[in-house]
Write a protein that holds these residues in place. Sequence first.
Motif, PDB file in Angstrom:
ATOM      1  N   SER A   1       0.774  -1.190  -0.136  1.00  0.00           N
ATOM      2  CA  SER A   1      -0.083  -0.072   0.146  1.00  0.00           C
ATOM      3  C   SER A   1       0.913   1.295   0.020  1.00  0.00           C
ATOM      4  O   SER A   1       2.303   1.217   0.170  1.00  0.00           O
ATOM      5  CB  SER A   1      -0.896  -0.005   1.217  1.00  0.00           C
ATOM      6  OG  SER A   1      -0.128  -0.077   2.330  1.00  0.00           O
TER       7      SER A   1
ATOM      8  N   HIS B   1      -3.062  13.495  -1.647  1.00  0.00           N
ATOM      9  CA  HIS B   1      -3.909  12.796  -2.727  1.00  0.00           C
ATOM     10  C   HIS B   1      -3.226  12.655  -4.174  1.00  0.00           C
ATOM     11  O   HIS B   1      -2.899  11.459  -4.813  1.00  0.00           O
ATOM     12  CB  HIS B   1      -4.926  13.427  -2.896  1.00  0.00           C
ATOM     13  CG  HIS B   1      -6.155  12.574  -3.946  1.00  0.00           C
ATOM     14  ND1 HIS B   1      -6.339  12.822  -5.001  1.00  0.00           N
ATOM     15  CD2 HIS B   1      -6.896  11.626  -3.330  1.00  0.00           C
ATOM     16  CE1 HIS B   1      -7.228  12.086  -5.728  1.00  0.00           C
ATOM     17  NE2 HIS B   1      -7.497  11.365  -4.692  1.00  0.00           N
TER      18      HIS B   1
ATOM     19  N   LYS C   1      -6.331  -0.029  -5.395  1.00  0.00           N
ATOM     20  CA  LYS C   1      -7.681   0.406  -4.863  1.00  0.00           C
ATOM     21  C   LYS C   1      -7.516   1.277  -3.766  1.00  0.00           C
ATOM     22  O   LYS C   1      -6.850   1.367  -2.728  1.00  0.00           O
ATOM     23  CB  LYS C   1      -8.323  -0.762  -4.092  1.00  0.00           C
ATOM     24  CG  LYS C   1      -9.709  -0.669  -3.711  1.00  0.00           C
ATOM     25  CD  LYS C   1     -10.414  -1.630  -3.103  1.00  0.00           C
ATOM     26  CE  LYS C   1     -11.913  -1.470  -2.558  1.00  0.00           C
ATOM     27  NZ  LYS C   1     -12.601  -2.618  -2.045  1.00  0.00           N
ATOM     28  N   LEU C   2      -8.427   2.697  -4.249  1.00  0.00           N
ATOM     29  CA  LEU C   2      -8.264   3.716  -3.424  1.00  0.00           C
ATOM     30  C   LEU C   2      -9.235   3.477  -2.060  1.00  0.00           C
ATOM     31  O   LEU C   2     -10.284   2.787  -2.196  1.00  0.00           O
ATOM     32  CB  LEU C   2      -9.112   5.015  -4.188  1.00  0.00           C
ATOM     33  CG  LEU C   2      -9.223   6.287  -3.353  1.00  0.00           C
ATOM     34  CD1 LEU C   2      -7.742   6.623  -2.867  1.00  0.00           C
ATOM     35  CD2 LEU C   2     -10.033   7.298  -3.963  1.00  0.00           C
ATOM     36  N   ARG C   3      -8.423   3.626  -0.818  1.00  0.00           N
ATOM     37  CA  ARG C   3      -9.182   3.312   0.335  1.00  0.00           C
ATOM     38  C   ARG C   3     -10.402   4.338   0.467  1.00  0.00           C
ATOM     39  O   ARG C   3     -10.580   5.416   0.211  1.00  0.00           O
ATOM     40  CB  ARG C   3      -8.173   3.443   1.589  1.00  0.00           C
ATOM     41  CG  ARG C   3      -6.973   2.462   1.489  1.00  0.00           C
ATOM     42  CD  ARG C   3      -6.192   3.032   2.702  1.00  0.00           C
ATOM     43  NE  ARG C   3      -4.913   2.066   2.782  1.00  0.00           N
ATOM     44  CZ  ARG C   3      -3.890   2.132   3.532  1.00  0.00           C
ATOM     45  NH1 ARG C   3      -3.671   3.109   4.207  1.00  0.00           N
ATOM     46  NH2 ARG C   3      -2.826   1.442   3.464  1.00  0.00           N
ATOM     47  N   ASP C   4     -11.284   3.810   1.160  1.00  0.00           N
ATOM     48  CA  ASP C   4     -12.528   4.318   1.480  1.00  0.00           C
ATOM     49  C   ASP C   4     -12.532   5.501   2.393  1.00  0.00           C
ATOM     50  O   ASP C   4     -12.745   6.686   2.161  1.00  0.00           O
ATOM     51  CB  ASP C   4     -13.715   3.574   2.108  1.00  0.00           C
ATOM     52  CG  ASP C   4     -14.127   2.608   1.180  1.00  0.00           C
ATOM     53  OD1 ASP C   4     -14.136   2.719  -0.171  1.00  0.00           O
ATOM     54  OD2 ASP C   4     -14.787   1.469   1.560  1.00  0.00           O
ATOM     55  N   THR C   5     -11.544   5.371   3.485  1.00  0.00           N
ATOM     56  CA  THR C   5     -11.305   6.535   4.371  1.00  0.00           C
ATOM     57  C   THR C   5     -10.396   7.484   3.762  1.00  0.00           C
ATOM     58  O   THR C   5      -8.916   7.249   3.374  1.00  0.00           O
ATOM     59  CB  THR C   5     -10.564   5.956   5.773  1.00  0.00           C
ATOM     60  OG1 THR C   5     -11.455   4.890   6.236  1.00  0.00           O
ATOM     61  CG2 THR C   5     -10.127   7.020   6.558  1.00  0.00           C
ATOM     62  N   ARG C   6     -10.855   8.840   3.565  1.00  0.00           N
ATOM     63  CA  ARG C   6     -10.184   9.737   3.006  1.00  0.00           C
ATOM     64  C   ARG C   6      -9.835  10.797   4.170  1.00  0.00           C
ATOM     65  O   ARG C   6     -10.636  11.033   4.783  1.00  0.00           O
ATOM     66  CB  ARG C   6     -10.758  10.731   1.915  1.00  0.00           C
ATOM     67  CG  ARG C   6     -11.096   9.555   0.682  1.00  0.00           C
ATOM     68  CD  ARG C   6      -9.857   9.642  -0.261  1.00  0.00           C
ATOM     69  NE  ARG C   6      -9.328  11.011  -0.593  1.00  0.00           N
ATOM     70  CZ  ARG C   6     -10.209  11.662  -1.688  1.00  0.00           C
ATOM     71  NH1 ARG C   6     -11.054  10.945  -2.294  1.00  0.00           N
ATOM     72  NH2 ARG C   6      -9.713  12.826  -1.964  1.00  0.00           N
TER      73      ARG C   6
ATOM     74  N   ASN D   1     -10.824  12.858   9.500  1.00  0.00           N
ATOM     75  CA  ASN D   1     -11.602  11.938   8.421  1.00  0.00           C
ATOM     76  C   ASN D   1     -12.706  12.970   7.688  1.00  0.00           C
ATOM     77  O   ASN D   1     -13.548  13.487   8.292  1.00  0.00           O
ATOM     78  CB  ASN D   1     -12.300  10.774   9.286  1.00  0.00           C
ATOM     79  CG  ASN D   1     -12.937   9.698   8.071  1.00  0.00           C
ATOM     80  OD1 ASN D   1     -13.317   9.899   6.991  1.00  0.00           O
ATOM     81  ND2 ASN D   1     -13.002   8.587   8.511  1.00  0.00           N
TER      82      ASN D   1
ATOM     83  N   ALA E   1     -15.129  11.770   6.075  1.00  0.00           N
ATOM     84  CA  ALA E   1     -16.580  11.579   6.191  1.00  0.00           C
ATOM     85  C   ALA E   1     -16.945  12.028   7.311  1.00  0.00           C
ATOM     86  O   ALA E   1     -18.292  11.651   7.483  1.00  0.00           O
ATOM     87  CB  ALA E   1     -16.273   9.998   5.999  1.00  0.00           C
TER      88      ALA E   1
ATOM     89  N   ALA F   1      -4.706  10.289   0.923  1.00  0.00           N
ATOM     90  CA  ALA F   1      -5.285   9.344   0.336  1.00  0.00           C
ATOM     91  C   ALA F   1      -4.282   7.942   0.862  1.00  0.00           C
ATOM     92  O   ALA F   1      -3.008   8.239   0.623  1.00  0.00           O
ATOM     93  CB  ALA F   1      -5.541   9.379  -0.871  1.00  0.00           C
TER      94      ALA F   1
ATOM     95  N   TYR G   1      -3.630   3.932  -1.020  1.00  0.00           N
ATOM     96  CA  TYR G   1      -4.043   2.964  -2.147  1.00  0.00           C
ATOM     97  C   TYR G   1      -3.602   1.569  -1.637  1.00  0.00           C
ATOM     98  O   TYR G   1      -2.288   1.490  -0.998  1.00  0.00           O
ATOM     99  CB  TYR G   1      -3.379   3.176  -3.330  1.00  0.00           C
ATOM    100  CG  TYR G   1      -4.057   4.182  -4.222  1.00  0.00           C
ATOM    101  CD1 TYR G   1      -5.186   3.994  -5.185  1.00  0.00           C
ATOM    102  CD2 TYR G   1      -3.845   5.703  -3.791  1.00  0.00           C
ATOM    103  CE1 TYR G   1      -5.872   4.830  -5.829  1.00  0.00           C
ATOM    104  CE2 TYR G   1      -4.392   6.707  -4.876  1.00  0.00           C
ATOM    105  CZ  TYR G   1      -5.329   6.416  -5.608  1.00  0.00           C
ATOM    106  OH  TYR G   1      -5.964   7.251  -6.350  1.00  0.00           O
TER     107      TYR G   1
END
Length: 288
Positions: free
Chosen positions: A102, A107, A126-131, A259, A261, A281, A283
């Motif tokens: 990873s 970003h 694959k981009l992680r969901d947690t930004r 986060n 989110a 970000a 990955y």
Amino acid sequence: MSSDDWYLTADVDDFLARAGSFLRSRPGLHVMQLTWAERARTFGTDRFGTEAPVFGLLERAGEVCATFYRLPPRALGVSPLTPEQADSLADRLAALGHSVPSVSADHSTATAFAEAWQRHTGATPKLRDTRLRLYRLGTLTPPEPMPAGRGRVLGEQDLDQAMFWCGEFAKAVGEEVSIDADSWADTRFADKRYTLWETLDGTPVSIAGMNPMTGGQIQVDIVYTPAHLRGRSYAGAVTAEVSLAALAAGARDVVLFANLANPTSNALYQRLGYRALTDWAGYDFTSG
């Protein structure tokens, strides 16, 4: 740019001697580089696993312009890179047979490296969901009014309390880590200074930690309030307290991650005087 332009070493002291001035020149953007290099220097690299660590730097006209670290099994961490620099690093690591499960960085850098790693190895990113968003403190503005209670710095006698709160934080953010008296010293939580916010009757309701100062900068990490106690300004109070403690310790810069989110925490930090520095970000790669 040749991939051979990257200088690699397993010696963290060598790395810091060569790249320390560069890292300290922009401590906010290099917060993870500074933090993990200092942890490796202080605690040794054996604690990170059996695979040898690797640090690297790129020079142009005798000046360091980019760096990276790899402390298995953790993600590859890189300073801000141009797409050309990211491609040359991916080429060098792939040619040497280094595994990269990873990558974590600002970003644009993380994306540039993920694309380069896919080109050179066939691995699928694959981009992680947690930004995350990285913030730097401007002028601290404590909550007004502050909630009833007081801030209190945790001491050695409060180890059980610190382990409990850090365990709750780890569960809340999905970190897979065992925290108890035996494992505590090997976790990333052990080298922090913690502040509690307590109600008037002495009940702890929120906690914030700060990392040791590196490069004149302190990172606030962690901030946690149990779900049933949120919405009462406790997080704002304890974050203000730990931010004041960081400034009192002599930090020129104070930074933290939030986060994206969670709009509540992002808005809170901005009210306290934190200003966005960059988006972050990660990955993950699956083998090609």
